[in-house]
Design a protein around this motif. Sequence first.
Motif, PDB file in Angstrom:
ATOM      1  N   GLY A 128       0.899  -1.253   0.068  1.00 31.71           N
ATOM      2  CA  GLY A 128      -0.036  -0.016   0.011  1.00 31.71           C
ATOM      3  C   GLY A 128       0.601   1.287   0.071  1.00 31.71           C
ATOM      4  O   GLY A 128       0.160   2.395  -0.270  1.00 31.71           O
ATOM      5  N   TYR A 129       2.004   1.155   0.048  1.00 34.11           N
ATOM      6  CA  TYR A 129       3.040   2.340   0.051  1.00 34.11           C
ATOM      7  C   TYR A 129       3.089   2.816  -1.461  1.00 34.11           C
ATOM      8  O   TYR A 129       4.375   2.624  -1.926  1.00 34.11           O
ATOM      9  N   THR A 130       2.217   3.367  -2.101  1.00 34.83           N
ATOM     10  CA  THR A 130       2.003   3.537  -3.449  1.00 34.83           C
ATOM     11  C   THR A 130       2.749   4.918  -3.916  1.00 34.83           C
ATOM     12  O   THR A 130       2.480   5.257  -5.164  1.00 34.83           O
TER      13      THR A 130
ATOM     14  N   MET B 204       8.732   6.873   1.034  1.00 36.04           N
ATOM     15  CA  MET B 204       7.243   6.118   0.551  1.00 36.04           C
ATOM     16  C   MET B 204       6.014   6.268   1.492  1.00 36.04           C
ATOM     17  O   MET B 204       6.113   6.276   2.684  1.00 36.04           O
ATOM     18  N   ALA B 205       4.830   6.641   0.871  1.00 30.73           N
ATOM     19  CA  ALA B 205       3.577   6.849   1.696  1.00 30.73           C
ATOM     20  C   ALA B 205       2.432   6.032   1.301  1.00 30.73           C
ATOM     21  O   ALA B 205       2.357   5.724   0.158  1.00 30.73           O
ATOM     22  N   THR B 206       1.491   5.840   2.007  1.00 29.63           N
ATOM     23  CA  THR B 206       0.209   5.246   1.919  1.00 29.63           C
ATOM     24  C   THR B 206      -0.697   6.476   1.379  1.00 29.63           C
ATOM     25  O   THR B 206      -0.360   7.404   1.995  1.00 29.63           O
TER      26      THR B 206
ATOM     27  N   ASP C 114       2.911   8.750  -7.676  1.00 23.50           N
ATOM     28  CA  ASP C 114       1.972   7.643  -7.906  1.00 23.50           C
ATOM     29  C   ASP C 114       2.738   6.414  -8.556  1.00 23.50           C
ATOM     30  O   ASP C 114       3.049   6.653  -9.699  1.00 23.50           O
ATOM     31  N   ILE C 115       3.320   5.370  -7.522  1.00 27.67           N
ATOM     32  CA  ILE C 115       4.229   4.318  -8.172  1.00 27.67           C
ATOM     33  C   ILE C 115       3.370   3.527  -9.338  1.00 27.67           C
ATOM     34  O   ILE C 115       4.098   2.803 -10.216  1.00 27.67           O
TER      35      ILE C 115
END
Length: 235
Positions: free
Chosen positions: A14-16, A79-81, A95-96
Amino acid sequence: TDLMRRVLHYASHGYTYWTAGEIAPAKAEALALKLAERYGTGRTETQRYRAKGRGEANTMLLMLHDPKDRASPVYWWLMATPGTGLVHELEELADIRRKRANLTGYELLVLPRKRLEKDKPDRASKPTWTWVMTQETFDGWKSRIQTAVRQDNEKLIQQMLHSLGKVPGFRGVRAQAYLLYRIARADWKRTRKGELPYPAPLVRYCGRYRKAGAVAVAEVSRKARRQKQQKMPVS
Protein backbone atom coordinates in the motif's frame (compact mmCIF):
# COMPACT_ATOMS: atom_id res chain seq x y z
CA THR A 1 19.08 -5.91 -4.16
CA ASP A 2 18.08 -5.48 -0.51
CA LEU A 3 16.77 -1.99 -1.23
CA MET A 4 14.85 -3.24 -4.29
CA ARG A 5 13.32 -5.98 -2.17
CA ARG A 6 12.17 -3.50 0.49
CA VAL A 7 10.74 -1.05 -2.05
CA LEU A 8 8.81 -3.92 -3.65
CA HIS A 9 7.56 -5.08 -0.24
CA TYR A 10 6.20 -1.69 0.76
CA ALA A 11 4.71 -0.97 -2.67
CA SER A 12 2.79 -4.25 -2.48
CA HIS A 13 1.56 -3.29 1.01
CA GLY A 14 0.00 0.00 0.00
CA TYR A 15 2.94 2.43 0.06
CA THR A 16 2.22 3.54 -3.49
CA TYR A 17 3.34 7.18 -3.27
CA TRP A 18 7.02 8.05 -3.33
CA THR A 19 9.75 10.59 -3.76
CA ALA A 20 13.49 10.07 -3.74
CA GLY A 21 16.78 11.91 -3.62
CA GLU A 22 20.35 11.81 -2.39
CA ILE A 23 22.22 13.49 0.42
CA ALA A 24 25.75 13.67 1.81
CA PRO A 25 26.46 10.88 4.34
CA ALA A 26 27.22 13.42 7.10
CA LYS A 27 23.69 14.84 6.75
CA ALA A 28 21.79 11.54 6.45
CA GLU A 29 21.07 11.21 10.18
CA ALA A 30 19.62 14.74 10.33
CA LEU A 31 17.38 13.97 7.34
CA ALA A 32 16.15 10.74 8.94
CA LEU A 33 15.34 12.52 12.21
CA LYS A 34 13.54 15.35 10.40
CA LEU A 35 11.37 12.98 8.36
CA ALA A 36 10.61 10.88 11.44
CA GLU A 37 9.46 13.95 13.33
CA ARG A 38 7.53 15.49 10.44
CA TYR A 39 5.96 12.42 8.81
CA GLY A 40 6.23 9.63 11.38
CA THR A 41 8.57 7.36 9.43
CA GLY A 42 9.62 5.71 12.69
CA ARG A 43 6.18 4.60 13.83
CA THR A 44 5.74 1.16 15.34
CA GLU A 45 3.47 -1.42 13.73
CA THR A 46 0.78 -0.63 16.32
CA GLN A 47 1.02 3.09 15.61
CA ARG A 48 0.77 2.45 11.88
CA TYR A 49 -2.31 0.30 12.36
CA ARG A 50 -4.03 2.97 14.42
CA ALA A 51 -3.05 5.74 12.01
CA LYS A 52 -4.50 3.75 9.11
CA GLY A 53 -7.73 3.36 11.07
CA ARG A 54 -7.91 7.15 11.43
CA GLY A 55 -7.41 7.60 7.69
CA GLU A 56 -3.88 8.98 8.08
CA ALA A 57 -1.05 8.26 5.69
CA ASN A 58 1.79 6.06 6.91
CA THR A 59 5.33 6.61 5.67
CA MET A 60 8.54 4.64 5.37
CA LEU A 61 12.08 5.89 4.77
CA LEU A 62 14.58 3.65 2.98
CA MET A 63 18.24 4.53 2.46
CA LEU A 64 21.13 3.06 0.50
CA HIS A 65 24.84 3.72 0.99
CA ASP A 66 27.93 1.94 -0.27
CA PRO A 67 30.08 1.18 2.81
CA LYS A 68 33.11 0.66 0.57
CA ASP A 69 32.84 4.23 -0.72
CA ARG A 70 32.17 6.50 2.23
CA ALA A 71 32.32 9.59 0.03
CA SER A 72 29.42 8.38 -2.14
CA PRO A 73 26.02 9.95 -1.40
CA VAL A 74 23.25 8.30 0.57
CA TYR A 75 20.31 7.58 -1.71
CA TRP A 76 16.93 7.78 0.01
CA TRP A 77 13.36 6.81 -0.78
CA LEU A 78 10.34 8.20 1.07
CA MET A 79 7.26 6.03 0.53
CA ALA A 80 3.72 6.77 1.72
CA THR A 81 0.27 5.22 1.78
CA PRO A 82 -2.89 7.08 0.73
CA GLY A 83 -4.47 9.18 3.47
CA THR A 84 -4.31 12.53 5.17
CA GLY A 85 -1.15 14.07 6.57
CA LEU A 86 1.71 16.48 6.02
CA VAL A 87 3.59 14.13 3.70
CA HIS A 88 0.93 14.60 0.98
CA GLU A 89 0.75 18.33 1.65
CA LEU A 90 4.45 19.15 1.70
CA GLU A 91 6.06 16.60 -0.62
CA GLU A 92 5.68 16.23 -4.38
CA LEU A 93 4.84 12.54 -4.32
CA ALA A 94 4.52 10.42 -7.46
CA ASP A 95 2.04 7.57 -7.74
CA ILE A 96 4.17 4.47 -8.26
CA ARG A 97 1.34 2.92 -10.29
CA ARG A 98 1.63 5.72 -12.87
CA LYS A 99 5.27 6.83 -12.60
CA ARG A 100 7.39 3.71 -12.38
CA ALA A 101 10.10 3.62 -9.76
CA ASN A 102 13.47 3.27 -11.49
CA LEU A 103 16.64 2.05 -9.83
CA THR A 104 20.00 1.17 -11.47
CA GLY A 105 18.46 0.05 -14.74
CA TYR A 106 15.39 -1.68 -13.30
CA GLU A 107 11.81 -0.51 -12.84
CA LEU A 108 8.98 -1.61 -10.57
CA LEU A 109 5.59 -2.55 -12.00
CA VAL A 110 2.65 -4.91 -11.64
CA LEU A 111 2.67 -8.04 -13.82
CA PRO A 112 0.23 -10.94 -14.18
CA ARG A 113 1.37 -14.11 -12.45
CA LYS A 114 1.19 -17.58 -14.00
CA ARG A 115 -1.00 -20.02 -12.18
CA LEU A 116 0.86 -22.49 -9.98
CA GLU A 117 -0.07 -26.04 -9.04
CA LYS A 118 -0.67 -24.95 -5.43
CA ASP A 119 -3.20 -22.28 -6.53
CA LYS A 120 -6.85 -23.08 -5.86
CA PRO A 121 -8.69 -23.74 -9.15
CA ASP A 122 -11.60 -21.44 -8.23
CA ARG A 123 -9.39 -18.47 -7.36
CA ALA A 124 -8.08 -16.04 -9.97
CA SER A 125 -4.35 -15.38 -10.11
CA LYS A 126 -3.76 -11.81 -8.98
CA PRO A 127 -1.14 -9.59 -10.64
CA THR A 128 1.79 -8.87 -8.33
CA TRP A 129 4.56 -6.32 -8.00
CA THR A 130 7.97 -7.17 -9.40
CA TRP A 131 11.10 -5.55 -10.77
CA VAL A 132 11.97 -5.76 -14.48
CA MET A 133 14.83 -4.49 -16.61
CA THR A 134 14.16 -1.16 -18.26
CA GLN A 135 13.97 -1.26 -22.05
CA GLU A 136 17.39 0.40 -22.22
CA THR A 137 18.92 -2.26 -19.94
CA PHE A 138 17.28 -5.10 -21.87
CA ASP A 139 18.45 -3.68 -25.21
CA GLY A 140 21.96 -3.34 -23.78
CA TRP A 141 21.98 -7.03 -22.91
CA LYS A 142 20.75 -7.94 -26.42
CA SER A 143 23.58 -5.92 -27.96
CA ARG A 144 26.10 -7.59 -25.65
CA ILE A 145 24.79 -11.04 -26.62
CA GLN A 146 24.96 -10.30 -30.35
CA THR A 147 28.54 -9.05 -30.04
CA ALA A 148 29.67 -12.11 -28.05
CA VAL A 149 27.95 -14.65 -30.30
CA ARG A 150 28.94 -13.13 -33.63
CA GLN A 151 32.58 -12.78 -32.61
CA ASP A 152 32.56 -16.45 -31.57
CA ASN A 153 34.60 -15.40 -28.56
CA GLU A 154 34.37 -18.20 -26.00
CA LYS A 155 35.65 -16.08 -23.11
CA LEU A 156 33.29 -13.20 -23.97
CA ILE A 157 30.28 -15.54 -24.15
CA GLN A 158 31.11 -17.18 -20.82
CA GLN A 159 31.57 -13.78 -19.16
CA MET A 160 28.25 -12.60 -20.59
CA LEU A 161 26.35 -15.66 -19.33
CA HIS A 162 28.05 -15.44 -15.93
CA SER A 163 27.00 -11.79 -15.59
CA LEU A 164 23.47 -12.63 -16.74
CA GLY A 165 23.25 -15.15 -13.92
CA LYS A 166 24.04 -12.39 -11.41
CA VAL A 167 21.07 -10.12 -12.22
CA PRO A 168 18.66 -9.54 -9.29
CA GLY A 169 16.44 -12.61 -9.09
CA PHE A 170 13.03 -10.96 -9.05
CA ARG A 171 10.26 -12.68 -11.01
CA GLY A 172 10.20 -10.18 -13.87
CA VAL A 173 13.97 -9.96 -14.16
CA ARG A 174 14.35 -13.76 -14.12
CA ALA A 175 11.89 -14.08 -17.00
CA GLN A 176 13.85 -11.49 -18.99
CA ALA A 177 17.18 -13.19 -18.23
CA TYR A 178 15.93 -16.52 -19.59
CA LEU A 179 14.43 -14.74 -22.61
CA LEU A 180 17.86 -13.24 -23.28
CA TYR A 181 19.40 -16.70 -23.10
CA ARG A 182 16.87 -17.94 -25.67
CA ILE A 183 17.81 -14.97 -27.86
CA ALA A 184 21.48 -15.95 -27.51
CA ARG A 185 20.66 -19.55 -28.41
CA ALA A 186 18.64 -18.48 -31.46
CA ASP A 187 21.33 -16.05 -32.59
CA TRP A 188 23.98 -18.76 -32.26
CA LYS A 189 21.88 -21.23 -34.24
CA ARG A 190 21.29 -18.67 -36.99
CA THR A 191 24.92 -17.58 -37.31
CA ARG A 192 26.77 -20.78 -36.29
CA LYS A 193 24.33 -23.38 -37.65
CA GLY A 194 24.26 -25.39 -34.44
CA GLU A 195 23.19 -25.48 -30.80
CA LEU A 196 24.70 -23.05 -28.30
CA PRO A 197 27.24 -25.17 -26.35
CA TYR A 198 26.75 -23.29 -23.07
CA PRO A 199 24.01 -23.99 -20.49
CA ALA A 200 21.50 -21.39 -19.35
CA PRO A 201 22.64 -19.27 -16.39
CA LEU A 202 21.08 -19.98 -13.01
CA VAL A 203 19.39 -16.79 -11.77
CA ARG A 204 18.67 -17.36 -8.10
CA TYR A 205 15.42 -16.15 -6.56
CA CYS A 206 15.53 -13.17 -4.22
CA GLY A 207 14.27 -14.52 -0.90
CA ARG A 208 11.05 -12.69 -0.17
CA TYR A 209 11.45 -12.77 3.59
CA ARG A 210 15.22 -12.66 3.80
CA LYS A 211 16.33 -9.97 6.22
CA ALA A 212 18.04 -7.06 4.51
CA GLY A 213 21.57 -6.15 5.49
CA ALA A 214 21.43 -2.83 7.33
CA VAL A 215 23.51 -0.36 9.30
CA ALA A 216 22.34 2.47 11.57
CA VAL A 217 22.11 5.78 9.73
CA ALA A 218 23.65 7.49 12.78
CA GLU A 219 26.78 5.37 12.33
CA VAL A 220 27.08 6.33 8.65
CA SER A 221 26.73 10.05 9.42
CA ARG A 222 29.13 10.03 12.35
CA LYS A 223 31.82 8.19 10.41
CA ALA A 224 31.45 10.69 7.57
CA ARG A 225 31.75 13.64 9.96
CA ARG A 226 34.84 12.16 11.63
CA GLN A 227 36.44 11.56 8.27
CA LYS A 228 35.69 15.15 7.23
CA GLN A 229 37.23 16.52 10.43
CA GLN A 230 40.37 14.46 9.95
CA LYS A 231 40.84 15.98 6.48
CA MET A 232 40.47 19.59 7.70
CA PRO A 233 43.80 21.48 7.61
CA VAL A 234 45.31 22.44 10.95
CA SER A 235 46.06 26.18 11.23
